[in-house]
Design an enzyme around this catalytic site. Structure first.
Site, PDB file in Angstrom:
ATOM      1  N   GLU A  47       0.837  -1.199   0.000  1.00 43.58           N
ATOM      2  CA  GLU A  47       0.000   0.000   0.000  1.00 43.58           C
ATOM      3  C   GLU A  47       0.874   1.252   0.000  1.00 43.58           C
ATOM      4  OE1 GLU A  47      -3.448   2.303   2.575  1.00 43.58           O
ATOM      5  OE2 GLU A  47      -2.321   0.687   3.524  1.00 43.58           O
ATOM      6  N   GLU A 146     -11.545   2.597   5.023  1.00 41.85           N
ATOM      7  CA  GLU A 146     -10.548   3.010   6.007  1.00 41.85           C
ATOM      8  C   GLU A 146     -10.702   4.507   6.229  1.00 41.85           C
ATOM      9  OE1 GLU A 146      -6.017   1.864   6.987  1.00 41.85           O
ATOM     10  OE2 GLU A 146      -6.287   2.933   5.101  1.00 41.85           O
TER      11      GLU A 146
END
Length: 179
Positions: A47, A146
């Site tokens: 990520e 998120e």
């Protein structure tokens, strides 16, 4: 699937001065991790995290950098975890980035920019468009949320119920026609 972190540039160190050494170490570590993960039939996810707001020292910052590293590592069980919040902050141009990196994407995460709240909160991103675009690309994976809810968790998921209804779906994402 497991998120494999990239680490941080050491405090007091010039990023450019250590970039080559950090990349070499990261690639070696990723190969090692990918080989272990393959024994368990697992996917490792890289990520990119923006270094403008979230973590100025985080090593992996853009999907371009992550894709180049994935190419160098050369392991099919390593994929890109594309968090659209970070991608928008670092590069914008989400449609093009989703299209370009789609073959490498193993997971998508979302949050509104700039506040990192629910997708229906005021901000830069048009999530109904993004969801339709992901469908048009053939994305069938999960979309992780998120974000920091402005209220409680259930209240913070109200956007999802509204989105499903706008798409003619029941709560839970099933077609009303299928019922």
């Amino acid at each position: 699937r497991i998120h494999v972190m990239a680490g941080r540039v050491p405090l007091g160190t010039d990023r450019a001065a250590v970039a080559g050494e950090m990349e070499t170490t990261f690639i070696e570590n990723l190969r090692y991790a990918a080989d272990l993960l393959s024994q368990e039939d697992m996917i490792g996810l890289l990520e990119p995290i923006n270094n403008r707001i979230t973590d100025p020292r985080y090593y992996l910052n853009t999907p371009h950098q992550a894709a180049a590293i994935l190419e160098k590592v050369g392991r099919p069980n390593l994929k890109l975890q594309l968090d659209l919040f970070h991608c928008q902050i670092m590069d914008g141009n989400l449609s093009r980035n989703l299209e370009t990196y789609f073959p490498r994407i193993g997971h998508i995460q979302i949050a509104q920019v700039p506040g990192r709240h629910e997708p229906d909160s005021p901000g830069e991103l048009n999530f109904p468009y993004i969801f339709e675009f992901l469908e048009s690309l053939g994305y069938t994976g999960y979309v992780g949320c998120e974000y920091a809810p402005k209220g409680d968790t259930l209240e913070g998921l109200g956007w999802l119920r509204s989105y499903w209804e706008s798409q003619g779906l029941q709560h839970g994402g099933t077609s009303k026609a299928a019922k």
